[in-house]
Scaffold this motif. Structure first.
Motif, mmCIF file in Angstrom:
data_model
loop_
_atom_site.group_PDB
_atom_site.id
_atom_site.type_symbol
_atom_site.label_atom_id
_atom_site.label_comp_id
_atom_site.label_asym_id
_atom_site.label_seq_id
_atom_site.Cartn_x
_atom_site.Cartn_y
_atom_site.Cartn_z
ATOM 1 N N TYR A 1 -41.424 33.752 16.541
ATOM 2 C CA TYR A 1 -40.148 33.032 16.648
ATOM 3 C C TYR A 1 -40.438 31.577 16.988
ATOM 4 O O TYR A 1 -41.168 31.297 17.940
ATOM 5 N N ASN A 2 -39.922 30.689 16.186
ATOM 6 C CA ASN A 2 -40.166 29.239 16.349
ATOM 7 C C ASN A 2 -41.663 28.920 16.409
ATOM 8 O O ASN A 2 -42.109 28.131 17.245
ATOM 9 N N GLY A 3 -42.435 29.625 15.578
ATOM 10 C CA GLY A 3 -43.871 29.370 15.490
ATOM 11 C C GLY A 3 -44.679 29.980 16.621
ATOM 12 O O GLY A 3 -45.911 29.773 16.695
ATOM 13 N N ARG A 4 -44.049 30.716 17.525
ATOM 14 C CA ARG A 4 -44.791 31.314 18.642
ATOM 15 C C ARG A 4 -44.701 32.837 18.549
ATOM 16 O O ARG A 4 -43.663 33.391 18.151
ATOM 17 N N GLU A 5 -45.812 33.488 18.959
ATOM 18 C CA GLU A 5 -45.785 34.951 18.926
ATOM 19 C C GLU A 5 -44.917 35.479 20.086
ATOM 20 O O GLU A 5 -44.986 34.956 21.198
ATOM 21 N N VAL A 6 -44.161 36.500 19.772
ATOM 22 C CA VAL A 6 -43.292 37.095 20.787
ATOM 23 C C VAL A 6 -43.859 38.454 21.184
ATOM 24 O O VAL A 6 -44.093 39.311 20.340
ATOM 25 N N LYS A 7 -44.095 38.611 22.497
ATOM 26 C CA LYS A 7 -44.571 39.916 22.986
ATOM 27 C C LYS A 7 -43.562 40.524 23.964
ATOM 28 O O LYS A 7 -43.155 41.646 23.815
ATOM 29 N N ASN A 8 -43.196 39.727 24.953
ATOM 30 C CA ASN A 8 -42.238 40.229 25.956
ATOM 31 C C ASN A 8 -40.826 39.813 25.568
ATOM 32 O O ASN A 8 -40.538 38.628 25.433
ATOM 33 N N ILE A 9 -39.981 40.827 25.405
ATOM 34 C CA ILE A 9 -38.581 40.519 25.046
ATOM 35 C C ILE A 9 -37.664 41.025 26.163
ATOM 36 O O ILE A 9 -37.751 42.199 26.558
ATOM 37 N N ALA A 10 -36.832 40.127 26.666
ATOM 38 C CA ALA A 10 -35.849 40.510 27.697
ATOM 39 C C ALA A 10 -34.470 40.563 27.061
ATOM 40 O O ALA A 10 -34.032 39.590 26.440
ATOM 41 N N TYR A 11 -33.828 41.709 27.186
ATOM 42 C CA TYR A 11 -32.471 41.862 26.646
ATOM 43 C C TYR A 11 -31.488 41.812 27.818
ATOM 44 O O TYR A 11 -31.598 42.624 28.743
ATOM 45 N N ILE A 12 -30.562 40.876 27.772
ATOM 46 C CA ILE A 12 -29.546 40.812 28.828
ATOM 47 C C ILE A 12 -28.238 41.359 28.266
ATOM 48 O O ILE A 12 -27.661 40.804 27.324
ATOM 49 N N TYR A 13 -27.794 42.468 28.836
ATOM 50 C CA TYR A 13 -26.639 43.196 28.312
ATOM 51 C C TYR A 13 -25.312 42.586 28.773
ATOM 52 O O TYR A 13 -25.254 41.826 29.732
#
Lengths: 135, 576
Positions: B300-312
């Motif tokens: 995403y935006n040229g950076r690797e994404v590993k940790n994703i936080a979902y705010i409900y």
């Protein structure tokens, strides 16, 4: 003059089955409070109200009469607005001849989604009637 | 011979506690039991229940009642129910009179129990007064156009149109956009279907094309409407996609089915870091990212994404905002996206900052899958929402997790996904056109969520899908099929029963002045000679019962059936 309530005036509302009744029902559903001495009589169209009914309501003790008019939404046609206006004008004249304050008859177009507007009208009308009749 | 006095039955409903929590129903009963025409008076827990309806039929037959009054909810909901009860007891249905003591007493005055009770007594007395005049009448028939307009060609609109077409009805499917499919057409994989959103819409579009009786109008909007149930004339503006020229057409239908869908909630500037950090995005944006990427790593935006936080619950279940409702589908949608991301890309760790999960029904399977694959769930309440902070290149999400005794948890997230809910369509012009009432959540409101879930208070207009409130695809489709059946049932016979509430002329008072003829918009007044006198006569087949002729009659010779001066004045007597 009607029964004197400590903080509410007696208001008779002529409301139409298809247009303003849903708005008044919705006001209840949304728990939008207005004086409990507001009573509704359902009619098909606001242009079918006879001035004699309105005068009878004052004679019997209602402080105010409110016509929840169909306005341009009337299912019976566009002439409703003008005809309702005419009957209100005619009733105002009759009220004057009987020394009844014409402001005790109000009319506003209340469409099926006008719950808040209806409640606002009732609160304002109640205040006016209390101030002028029960002060 | 002297006319036998009427005998009526009065039933006062508790409506569970909806009425009796605020109105003393027994006091209401006692206040009316002594009325001259009241033969029996009863309170009942649910007047509309089968058991009470049976009791009413027995009461009417056993006591030879002439009429019935039920004091309960709005007549919009149960007038027909109790008219039918009267008919089952061999009473003419127009002898039935309804009093609305729920919407117009208990609910409207829930802040004043004494006032609500007093008002209910007056309303019931007025209904009894009206009942004195209620006569046996025969219904009128009016023609209904056997066509339905479906507004909105998303998944609900498509299903409704197909269902109506299968019922051999002409369907006009009106879509504002150039393509059908709405939101679903933009979605990738779905739960629990094996199809993508696009594939589902393509399948429905193919089915649509098989039906010759569906007239699909894309790039089209309804900009005007006239008439009422059975005969609704729609003015439709169609934009030519190539030239941009606008063409107006008029079409008449018997019923309109609204399926105009929803909008996504757009977070406020800086709400959970939205618009401040480019690592904070919404769920619809995230779904697009995972659906369109084909590489092994999620970028995403040229950076690797590993940790994703979902705010409900962003924009839903708000304590400070207007959206106090739950958006229903976002918990499942988030977990589905998280599971998909983990299966599709390597090294993904999902952190769910939720406020209690609502993956109801089979959606629980998806939640179990997510737990099995190692997703981590933190929970907080509305008074302890997660906090997103941007510290240099880091995006930190902090929360006091109620599942671990309010321990402060901190996650450094490569991407923060705001789980945004559904909100009503910003452009409500078509709803305003039909004057469709909206509920507290600002979505279109049904008459009753259980008893009449797809009907609106505007006769002939039904609602389906997410324009009525947050729904997933399965729920939208169910409501679409239900609304289609309801709209069909309105027009299927080609005629509608209308109330026989026409004007009447008292020949002894009338001496023809022509005022009523002038006032009538339907040419229902005839000038006739009777017994050597010229008077007005009503053409009952044309009269619509508006009553416009009544106030203009100086000698007061005109009255409406069921709305006569005697009736209205007797109601005024009862109300004052």
């Amino acid at each position: 003059m009607g029964t004197i309530h400590s903080n509410t005036a007696k208001i008779l509302v002529f409301s139409t089955e298809k247009i303003s009744d849903p708005a008044i029902d919705m006001a209840g559903l949304l728990k939008l409070h207005y004086p409990p001495t507001v009573y509704t009589i359902t009619i098909p169209c606001s242009s079918g109200i006879k001035p004699s009914w309105i005068l009878y309501a004052y004679e019997k003790g209602f402080d105010g009469v409110f016509i929840a008019a169909d306005g341009s939404d009337c299912v019976y046609g566009e002439s409703c607005t003008e005809k309702t206006g005419n009957l209100v004008g005619k009733t105002h004249e009759l009220m004057k001849s009987k020394n009844i304050d014409p402001a005790r008859l109000r009319m506003a177009a209340i469409c099926s989604v006008c719950s808040e507007s209806f409640v606002k009208q009732m609160r304002g009308f109640n205040e006016y009637l209390l101030k002028t009749l029960h002060a | 011979m002297e006319k036998k006095p009427k005998k009526i039955g009065v039933y006062i409903c508790h409506c569970g506690g909806n009425i009796s929590d605020y109105v003393d129903v027994e006091k209401v009963r006692q206040a009316v039991e002594g009325d001259e025409i009241v033969f029996l008076s009863k309170t009942t827990m649910f007047a509309c229940s089968d058991a009470n309806q049976r009791d009413m039929v027995e009461d009417i037959k056993a006591n030879d009642l002439d009429g019935v009054v039920v004091a309960s909810c709005s007549p919009k909901l149960h007038l027909t129910t109790f008219r039918n009860v009267s008919e089952r007891a061999n009473l003419n249905k127009y002898t039935y009179v309804h009093a609305n003591i729920r919407e117009q007493a208990s609910w409207a005055h829930s802040d004043n129990k004494m006032g609500a009770t007093e008002k209910a007594i007056h309303l019931v007395k007025a209904a009894i007064a009206k009942s004195r005049y209620a006569e046996a009448l025969e219904s009128n028939k009016v023609k209904a156009v056997k066509a339905v307009a479906v507004i909105g060609a998303g998944v609900a609109g498509l299903k409704a149109a197909i269902s109506l077409a299968e019922k051999d009805t002409e369907v006009i499917l009106i879509e504002r956009e150039a393509e059908v499919g709405g939101r679903v057409a933009q979605w990738g994989s779905l739960f629990s279907s094996q199809e993508t959103g696009r594939e589902m819409i393509d399948r429905l579009s193919a089915q649509l094309k098989l039906h010759k009786n569906i007239n699909l109008l894309t790039n089209s909007e309804v900009v005007g409407n006239k008439g009422s149930v059975g005969n609704i004339a729609l003015k439709i503006r169609r934009k030519d996609p190539e030239t941009g020229a606008e063409v107006m057409t008029e079409m008449t239908v018997g019923s309109v089915l609204m399926a105009t869908g929803f909008d996504y909630y757009k977070p406020q500037q800086a709400e959970f870091g939205y618009g401040v950090s480019d690592r904070v995005i919404t769920m619809p944006e995230f779904k697009k990212v995972i659906d369109t990427q084909t590489s092994k790593k999620l970028m995403y935006n040229g950076r690797e994404v590993k940790n994703i936080a979902y705010i409900y619950c962003v924009g839903s279940r708000q304590t400070d905002g207007e959206n106090t409702y739950c958006s229903r589908n976002c918990c499942t949608s988030t977990i589905h996206a998280a599971v998909t991301a983990r299966q599709k890309f390597s090294n993904i760790q999902n952190y769910h900052f939720n406020r209690g999960l609502r993956t109801y029904g089979k959606q629980e399977i998806l939640y179990a899958d997510s737990l099995r694959q190692g997703d981590i769930y933190f929970q907080s309440y509305e008074d302890g929402l997660p906090v997103v902070s941007v510290e240099g290149k880091k995006t930190i999400v902090k929360v006091n997790d109620v599942l671990t005794a309010n321990r402060e948890i901190e996650v450094e997230a490569d991407l923060v996904v705001l789980v945004t809910g559904m909100v009503p369509q910003t452009d409500n012009s078509v709803g305003s056109l039909f004057k469709l009432p909206k509920g507290r959540d600002k979505f279109y409101n049904e008459v009753h969520m259980k008893l009449r879930p797809v009907e609106t208070v505007i006769d002939g207009i039904t609602i389906a899908g997410a324009c009525q409130g947050p729904k997933n695809i399965a729920e939208s489709v169910n409501s679409a099929l239900s609304a289609a059946t309801k709209s069909y049932s309105i027009i299927s016979k080609g005629e509608l029963e209308s109330q026989p509430l026409v004007a009447t002329i008292d020949p002894s008072k009338c001496s023809w002045c022509g005022a009523c003829e002038k006032a009538c918009p339907f040419d229902a007044i005839l000038k006739v000679d009777k017994d050597g006198k010229t008077i007005a006569e009503i053409n009952n087949t044309v009269c619509k019962g508006c009553g416009m002729c009544a106030p203009v009659c100086e000698p007061d010779a005109v009255n409406l059936i069921a709305c006569s001066s005697a009736e209205i004045m007797s109601m005024i007597d009862a109300l004052v």
